[in-house]
Design an enzyme around this catalytic site. Structure first.
Site, mmCIF file in Angstrom:
data_model
loop_
_atom_site.group_PDB
_atom_site.id
_atom_site.type_symbol
_atom_site.label_atom_id
_atom_site.label_comp_id
_atom_site.label_asym_id
_atom_site.label_seq_id
_atom_site.Cartn_x
_atom_site.Cartn_y
_atom_site.Cartn_z
ATOM 1 N N GLN A 9 -5.931 5.063 -1.479
ATOM 2 C CA GLN A 9 -5.813 4.956 -0.044
ATOM 3 C C GLN A 9 -5.624 6.275 0.713
ATOM 4 O O GLN A 9 -5.152 7.011 0.153
ATOM 5 C CB GLN A 9 -4.197 4.310 0.153
ATOM 6 C CG GLN A 9 -4.319 3.446 1.669
ATOM 7 C CD GLN A 9 -3.094 2.259 1.533
ATOM 8 O OE1 GLN A 9 -2.682 1.902 0.636
ATOM 9 N NE2 GLN A 9 -2.566 1.932 2.611
ATOM 10 N N SER A 88 -3.636 5.609 -7.930
ATOM 11 C CA SER A 88 -3.102 4.644 -7.525
ATOM 12 C C SER A 88 -3.639 3.229 -7.312
ATOM 13 O O SER A 88 -4.242 2.902 -8.405
ATOM 14 C CB SER A 88 -2.382 4.965 -5.825
ATOM 15 O OG SER A 88 -1.438 3.952 -5.492
ATOM 16 N N LEU A 89 -4.155 2.914 -5.950
ATOM 17 C CA LEU A 89 -5.126 1.663 -5.890
ATOM 18 C C LEU A 89 -6.364 1.855 -6.600
ATOM 19 O O LEU A 89 -7.125 1.033 -7.595
ATOM 20 C CB LEU A 89 -5.548 1.538 -4.314
ATOM 21 C CG LEU A 89 -6.913 0.957 -4.014
ATOM 22 C CD1 LEU A 89 -6.642 -0.823 -4.180
ATOM 23 C CD2 LEU A 89 -7.286 0.980 -2.621
ATOM 24 N N ARG A 113 -1.571 -7.172 -3.850
ATOM 25 C CA ARG A 113 -0.961 -5.915 -3.699
ATOM 26 C C ARG A 113 -0.574 -5.388 -2.285
ATOM 27 O O ARG A 113 0.487 -4.867 -1.991
ATOM 28 C CB ARG A 113 -1.683 -5.037 -4.612
ATOM 29 C CG ARG A 113 -1.006 -3.407 -4.919
ATOM 30 C CD ARG A 113 -2.009 -2.687 -5.740
ATOM 31 N NE ARG A 113 -1.352 -1.244 -6.081
ATOM 32 C CZ ARG A 113 -1.556 -0.283 -5.460
ATOM 33 N NH1 ARG A 113 -2.352 -0.150 -4.406
ATOM 34 N NH2 ARG A 113 -1.074 0.933 -5.884
ATOM 35 N N HIS A 195 5.018 4.112 -4.583
ATOM 36 C CA HIS A 195 5.366 4.699 -5.704
ATOM 37 C C HIS A 195 6.791 4.937 -5.908
ATOM 38 O O HIS A 195 6.984 6.080 -6.270
ATOM 39 C CB HIS A 195 4.264 5.588 -6.158
ATOM 40 C CG HIS A 195 3.163 5.157 -6.255
ATOM 41 N ND1 HIS A 195 2.755 4.233 -7.183
ATOM 42 C CD2 HIS A 195 1.910 5.247 -5.346
ATOM 43 C CE1 HIS A 195 1.354 3.913 -7.083
ATOM 44 N NE2 HIS A 195 0.813 4.401 -5.982
ATOM 45 N N GLN A 244 3.080 0.557 -12.268
ATOM 46 C CA GLN A 244 2.565 1.467 -11.180
ATOM 47 C C GLN A 244 3.206 1.570 -9.759
ATOM 48 O O GLN A 244 3.387 2.495 -9.137
ATOM 49 C CB GLN A 244 1.141 1.338 -11.114
ATOM 50 C CG GLN A 244 0.342 2.374 -10.891
ATOM 51 C CD GLN A 244 -0.778 1.895 -9.664
ATOM 52 O OE1 GLN A 244 -0.417 1.122 -8.821
ATOM 53 N NE2 GLN A 244 -2.146 2.500 -9.942
#
Length: 292
Positions: A9, A88-89, A113, A195, A244
């Site tokens: 992101q 991440s994503l 998500r 996170h 995650q």
């Protein structure tokens, strides 16, 4: 050896993916399938929306995923990764590109998500901050000593850690980190504490969907965020993907492990070039390039 990496992101831009859509019939079909799965025309927002449209988590995450996966597909037989990783994503993009997840399953999980994270952000006001020029261990020590939810969230490269937590926790941490010698401790314009333990409600919501999804053995190792290690076992991949959301993105460790395992060329697939910059800060000698 080639390592393909996929951004998270923040890399989005208006017009992303438009050239691919217009020039490749197979990718156009993929984008239209995404519109159908999501229940709204994400392509309209990607190609002609406003920056504000693209900043909505429910739009940003599927848009970046869609663009990244389409770029991998556009390479055809040229896409022969020795290893993959995503920030991440981007880990979802990496899993689809490597064949661990189907495009449809991946997109549904990314959408779920995004919505789950949005809800968790609305539940408790929270934020993140970038910390520059302080050793990781010092950042960890200061966060651990604060009587609020605050934790390292992204180990982006040596000397650049993003922390995540409650607004009060982040404010206290920034003050102490600057006093300890950080060059900067700058609050970020984000929707919430990604996170961190504050994403627990989102993790619970996503666990069921990940457990139900069909994962295959990827065609190459996937270096996952939670431990910075290579994985090919579908059950391990699922377990790490669940962790995650509340665990830190160990990007420095991912890149170092890939280099130790032979990667000498990193190719970023997705909007922007943030990961190329981070890879160079981790190791100046490797070759970097990108498609966006």
């Amino acid at each position: 050896m080639k390592a393909y990496v996929f951004p998270g992101q923040g890399a989005q831009f208006v017009g992303m993916g438009k050239d691919l859509y217009e020039s490749n019939a197979e990718i156009r079909e993929m984008f239209e399938k995404a519109n159908e799965i999501l229940g709204f025309r994400i392509t309209d927002l990607m190609f002609e929306g406003t920056e504000e449209d693209l900043r909505q988590t429910k739009v940003t995450q599927p848009a970046i995923f869609l663009h990244s996966v389409a770029l991998a597909k556009s390479l055809g037989d040229e896409f022969q990764p020795d290893m993959v990783a995503g920030h991440s994503l981007g880990e979802f993009s990496a899993l689809v590109a490597s064949g661990a997840l189907s495009f449809e399953e991946g997109l549904k999980l990314v959408s779920k998500r995004a919505h789950a994270m949005q809800k968790a952000c609305e539940k408790q006001p929270s934020t993140m901050a970038a910390v520059l020029a302080l050793p990781d261990a010092k950042v960890e020590e200061i966060c651990a000593g604060i009587d609020e939810v605050v934790a390292p969230a992204n180990y982006n490269c040596p000397g650049q850690v993003v922390i995540s937590g409650s607004i009060e926790g982040i404010d206290k941490a920034c003050e102490q980190l600057l006093a300890a010698g950080a060059k900067r401790a700058l609050k970020l314009k984000v929707g919430g504490a990604f996170h961190s333990p504050l994403m627990q409600p989102a993790q619970e919501e996503l666990t069921e969907a990940i457990e139900a999804a069909r994962f295959e053995t990827p065609k190459c190792p996937v270096y996952q965020n939670v431990d910075g290690k290579p994985h090919t076992d579908p059950e391990e991949i699922k377990a790490n993907l669940i962790k995650q959301l509340t665990g830190a993105v160990r990007w420095t460790q991912d890149v170092e492990a890939m280099i130790a395992d032979g990667a000498d060329e990193f190719i970023e697939l997705g909007p922007g070039n943030v990961l190329q910059g981070l890879v160079k800060k981790i190791n100046k000698t490797v070759k970097t390039s990108g498609l966006s």
